[in-house]
Design a protein around this motif. Structure first.
Motif, PDB file in Angstrom:
ATOM      1  N   CYS A   1      -1.878  -1.164 -27.365  1.00  0.00           N
ATOM      2  CA  CYS A   1      -3.095  -0.543 -27.909  1.00  0.00           C
ATOM      3  C   CYS A   1      -2.754   0.748 -28.645  1.00  0.00           C
ATOM      4  N   ILE A   2      -3.335   0.896 -29.840  1.00  0.00           N
ATOM      5  CA  ILE A   2      -3.074   2.082 -30.648  1.00  0.00           C
ATOM      6  C   ILE A   2      -4.255   3.062 -30.606  1.00  0.00           C
TER       7      ILE A   2
ATOM      8  N   CYS B   1      -7.357   2.822 -31.410  1.00  0.00           N
ATOM      9  CA  CYS B   1      -8.063   2.926 -32.695  1.00  0.00           C
ATOM     10  C   CYS B   1      -9.572   3.076 -32.510  1.00  0.00           C
ATOM     11  N   ASP B   2     -10.061   2.899 -31.301  1.00  0.00           N
ATOM     12  CA  ASP B   2     -11.473   3.130 -30.953  1.00  0.00           C
ATOM     13  C   ASP B   2     -12.458   2.057 -31.432  1.00  0.00           C
ATOM     14  N   VAL B   3     -12.002   1.021 -32.101  1.00  0.00           N
ATOM     15  CA  VAL B   3     -12.998   0.111 -32.676  1.00  0.00           C
ATOM     16  C   VAL B   3     -13.584  -0.864 -31.654  1.00  0.00           C
ATOM     17  N   CYS B   4     -12.839  -1.190 -30.597  1.00  0.00           N
ATOM     18  CA  CYS B   4     -13.361  -2.187 -29.666  1.00  0.00           C
ATOM     19  C   CYS B   4     -14.430  -1.629 -28.745  1.00  0.00           C
TER      20      CYS B   4
ATOM     21  N   TYR C   1      -6.801   2.375 -24.079  1.00  0.00           N
ATOM     22  CA  TYR C   1      -8.068   1.825 -23.623  1.00  0.00           C
ATOM     23  C   TYR C   1      -7.864   0.790 -22.518  1.00  0.00           C
TER      24      TYR C   1
ATOM     25  N   CYS D   1      -9.891  -6.154 -32.734  1.00  0.00           N
ATOM     26  CA  CYS D   1      -8.633  -5.448 -32.463  1.00  0.00           C
ATOM     27  C   CYS D   1      -7.598  -5.726 -33.555  1.00  0.00           C
TER      28      CYS D   1
ATOM     29  N   VAL E   1      -4.437  -5.043 -33.598  1.00  0.00           N
ATOM     30  CA  VAL E   1      -3.063  -5.305 -33.163  1.00  0.00           C
ATOM     31  C   VAL E   1      -2.968  -6.433 -32.114  1.00  0.00           C
TER      32      VAL E   1
ATOM     33  N   CYS F   1      -3.969  -6.891 -29.010  1.00  0.00           N
ATOM     34  CA  CYS F   1      -3.393  -6.502 -27.723  1.00  0.00           C
ATOM     35  C   CYS F   1      -4.364  -6.746 -26.576  1.00  0.00           C
TER      36      CYS F   1
HETATM   37 FE1  SF4 Z   1      -6.763  -0.590 -28.599  1.00  0.00          FE
HETATM   38 FE2  SF4 Z   1      -7.246  -2.888 -29.883  1.00  0.00          FE
HETATM   39 FE3  SF4 Z   1      -9.250  -1.488 -28.777  1.00  0.00          FE
HETATM   40 FE4  SF4 Z   1      -8.027  -0.559 -30.946  1.00  0.00          FE
HETATM   41  S1  SF4 Z   1      -9.259  -2.439 -30.814  1.00  0.00           S
HETATM   42  S2  SF4 Z   1      -8.589   0.624 -29.113  1.00  0.00           S
HETATM   43  S3  SF4 Z   1      -5.935  -1.210 -30.567  1.00  0.00           S
HETATM   44  S4  SF4 Z   1      -7.555  -2.475 -27.694  1.00  0.00           S
END
Ligand code: SF4
Ligand code: SF4
Length: 100
Positions: free
Chosen positions: A9-10, A12-15, A31, A54, A56, A58
Motif C-alpha cells: 500500500c502506498i 494513496c487514500d483513494v480506497c 491502510y 487501488c 497498486v 494490494c
Molecule cells: Fe493503499 Fe490501495 Fe488503498 Fe491506495 S487504494 S490507500 S494503495 S490500499
C-alpha cells in the motif's frame, strides 16, 4: 471473505472513502481493513470497491477471514442494523424474524 491490505500500500487514500462499510482506516504504516466490517462489498456493490480503485493491487482476500456469500450477507445485515437507530423510522418492510 474479508479483504486485507498488504504492505505494498502506498497510502494513496483513494480506497478509504469508497468503502460503504467504513471498514478501511489508516493503520500504523499503511491502510488496513477491519475484517469485522468488510463484507467484500456484498449488499452494496457487485465488486469490492477498494479493489476497483487501488492503483497498486494490494488488496487480496484475507486468508484468515474466508467467508462465503451467505456469511457476508449476514454481516452486511448486522452492520446495517448497528448503523441505524432501532427506532423503527421508516415505512413498510422490516420484518424482524428472530430466528437462528
Ligand atoms: Fe493503499 Fe490501495 Fe488503498 Fe491506495 S487504494 S490507500 S494503495 S490500499
Ligand atoms: Fe470496504 Fe468493500 Fe473493500 Fe471490504 S471490499 S474493505 S467492504 S470497499
Amino acid at each position: 471473505m474479508a479483504l486485507m491490505i498488504t504492505d505494498e500500500c502506498i497510502n494513496c487514500d483513494v480506497c478509504e472513502p469508497e468503502c460503504p462499510n467504513q471498514a478501511i482506516s489508516m493503520g500504523e504504516d499503511f491502510y488496513q481493513i477491519d475484517p469485522a466490517k468488510c463484507t467484500e462489498c456484498v449488499g452494496h456493490f457487485d465488486e469490492p470497491q477498494c479493489v476497483q480503485v487501488c492503483p497498486v493491487n494490494c488488496i487480496p482476500v484475507n486468508p484468515e477471514h474466508v467467508e462465503n456469500r451467505e456469511t457476508l450477507w449476514q454481516k452486511y445485515q448486522r452492520l446495517q442494523q448497528a448503523a441505524q437507530p432501532a427506532s423503527g423510522a421508516g415505512g413498510a418492510g422490516g420484518s424482524t424474524t428472530a430466528g437462528a
